[in-house]
Scaffold this active site. Structure first.
Site, PDB file in Angstrom:
ATOM      1  N   CYS A 258      38.246  28.105  27.730  1.00 48.08           N
ATOM      2  CA  CYS A 258      37.493  27.558  26.587  1.00 48.08           C
ATOM      3  C   CYS A 258      36.386  28.499  26.129  1.00 48.08           C
ATOM      4  O   CYS A 258      36.018  28.518  24.967  1.00 48.08           O
ATOM      5  CB  CYS A 258      36.860  26.230  26.950  1.00 48.08           C
ATOM      6  SG  CYS A 258      38.044  24.903  27.064  1.00 48.08           S
TER       7      CYS A 258
ATOM      8  N   CYS B 150      48.408  54.227  44.334  1.00 48.62           N
ATOM      9  CA  CYS B 150      48.814  54.526  42.952  1.00 48.62           C
ATOM     10  C   CYS B 150      48.070  55.805  42.551  1.00 48.62           C
ATOM     11  O   CYS B 150      47.695  56.587  43.424  1.00 48.62           O
ATOM     12  CB  CYS B 150      48.494  53.355  42.021  1.00 48.62           C
ATOM     13  SG  CYS B 150      46.738  53.033  41.866  1.00 48.62           S
TER      14      CYS B 150
END
Lengths: 84, 355
Positions: free
Chosen positions: B184, B318
């Protein structure tokens, strides 16, 4: 086949519903079950693939990937929503 | 003390409600998790209707931009703790209710202890971490909970874990990752919508407690405020989702990840053979990788799970350490028992160290 869109799927696809014309008109192979429908929609709207959970209802019943879908079925894509 | 039931006369007059249902409410204890847009109508109505004990749980303070939907609070209360203001006002509304303000957020350390004191939980939170935590804690403790949530002009309502019925995870098995579904704060919310959904939650809570009507169990109510259309979707339980014996290590969002990282030096210091997963793309992997590394690109991580031995520690690498961190975090949510490390600084750091 009519697909009603809820939550963020409405934002991703950009309208409250989606209509997939029957195969006789387009000649393309249509999804026969919910799993194929997921793949079909994921190709058209890749953002849908990033949703961790996306419930699919066929004729107002929660459906698993093996559930058959037909051109006259009403499908709903229901993602979780978090606001409160 | 015999409670004064005269104030409930108009609802005990209802033939299918009556004094016996009213006394069930008076004996009930309800925990409301979140005292925002949903929690306020839930608290006000359950309190007015005579639920005996209410726990109000939230650690948030009132902000000016809450007032358009959190209609219990006023301008002069901005900055004050929601549960304190709510508890005071609800006591004025009904002096017979035993009201406990709990100025905390529900977390994995307090969830089981707090929820165990109540008969029913109302999930009026505004984030997935809390929603999945409420679910898992209620499944462990065998308590029903009333779910309500919003997106845009839509709302969802259901009752989970009611009399062996389905749970939140039967509908949405996996917790969404951060940023996947807007909240919201980012997306906005029309003031009246949480009022509608919160009131539907209050109605379900009363039905569960007083055993009247058909509880919304195994059914998800979808409400669309723009068209005033409501739809019920039926769903079944998946017994696997009842099989929760302990809470997960983490329910937090990915953005505040606490997945373990290991420094490059420490990774190489210990000469034991290791299970190393390189989560870069195939092309990056092929352009140079550590000999012991196996390539499972991050996007294919879930599909490649079969190749990972989760009984042994798993190290992720990575290029910079970012994707490996995401990989470790994702797997830690799926397999909280596993030992997962992300190599800090990734291949960039390794190439400097090994030069």
């Amino acid at each position: 086949m009519t697909i009603l869109l809820f939550g963020v799927t409405k934002d991703i696809i950009g309208s409250p519903s989606l209509s997939i014309p029957s195969s006789s008109i387009t000649g393309k192979k249509l999804p026969n079950n919910v799993g194929e429908l997921r793949t079909f929609l994921g190709k058209a709207y890749p953002e849908l693939n990033s949703l961790s959970s996306l419930a699919i209802a066929v004729n107002n019943s929660y459906a698993d990937d093996d559930t058959e879908v037909n051109s006259y079925d009403e499908i709903a894509l229901i993602p979780p929503v978090s606001g409160g | 003390m015999i409670p004064d039931l005269s104030k409930y006369k108009r609802q005990t007059l209802l033939k299918s409600f009556g004094l016996d249902k009213q006394s069930k409410l008076l004996e009930s204890k309800v925990l409301i998790v979140g005292l925002g847009g949903l929690g306020i109508p839930v608290g006000q109505y359950l309190n007015a209707m005579g639920v005996g004990s209410l726990g109000l749980m939230d650690n948030d303070t009132i902000a000016l931009h809450n007032l358009h939907r959190q209609v219990l609070y006023s301008e002069k209360e901005v900055g004050r703790l929601k549960v304190e203001v709510a508890a005071r006002k609800l006591k004025e509304q009904n002096s017979q209710t035993s009201i406990t303000a709990i100025p905390k957020f529900l977390d994995k350390d307090n969830a089981l202890e707090i929820i165990s004191d109540y008969d029913l939980v109302v999930d009026a939170s505004d984030n997935f971490s809390t929603r999945y935590l409420v679910n898992d804690a209620c499944v462990i403790l065998n308590k029903p909970f009333v779910y309500g949530a919003l997106h845009d002009f839509e709302g969802q309502v259901s009752v989970f874990n009611y009399k062996n019925g389905p749970t939140y995870r039967c509908l949405f098995p996996n917790r969404p990752k951060a940023q996947e579904i807007p909240n919201c704060d980012e997306h906005g919310v029309l003031g009246v919508l949480p009022g509608i959904i919160g009131n539907l939650q209050a109605l379900e809570a009363v039905k569960v407690l007083s055993k009247v009507g058909e509880v919304l169990s195994g059914k998800l109510l979808l409400f669309d405020g723009l068209t005033q259309k409501s739809r019920l979707v039926q769903f079944k339980e998946n017994p696997d989702n009842k099989n929760i014996s302990r809470l997960q290590e983490r329910y937090g969002s990915d953005s505040c990840s606490t997945a373990q990282t290991i420094r490059t030096e420490d990774f190489f210091e210990d000469k034991e053979p290791k299970q190393l997963i390189d989560v870069r793309s195939k092309a990056e992997f092929n352009s140079g990788h550590l000999e012991i590394a196996m390539n499972i690109p991050l996007q294919e991580l879930e599909d490649g799970l079969g190749k990972i031995d989760l009984e042994r520690p798993v190290y992720f690498v990575c290029q910079s350490g970012k994707r490996s961190q995401i990989a470790a975090q994702r797997l830690s949510e799926l397999f909280p028992e596993s030992t997962l490390f992300s190599i800090e600084g990734g291949m960039d750091q390794i190439s400097t160290v090994c030069r």
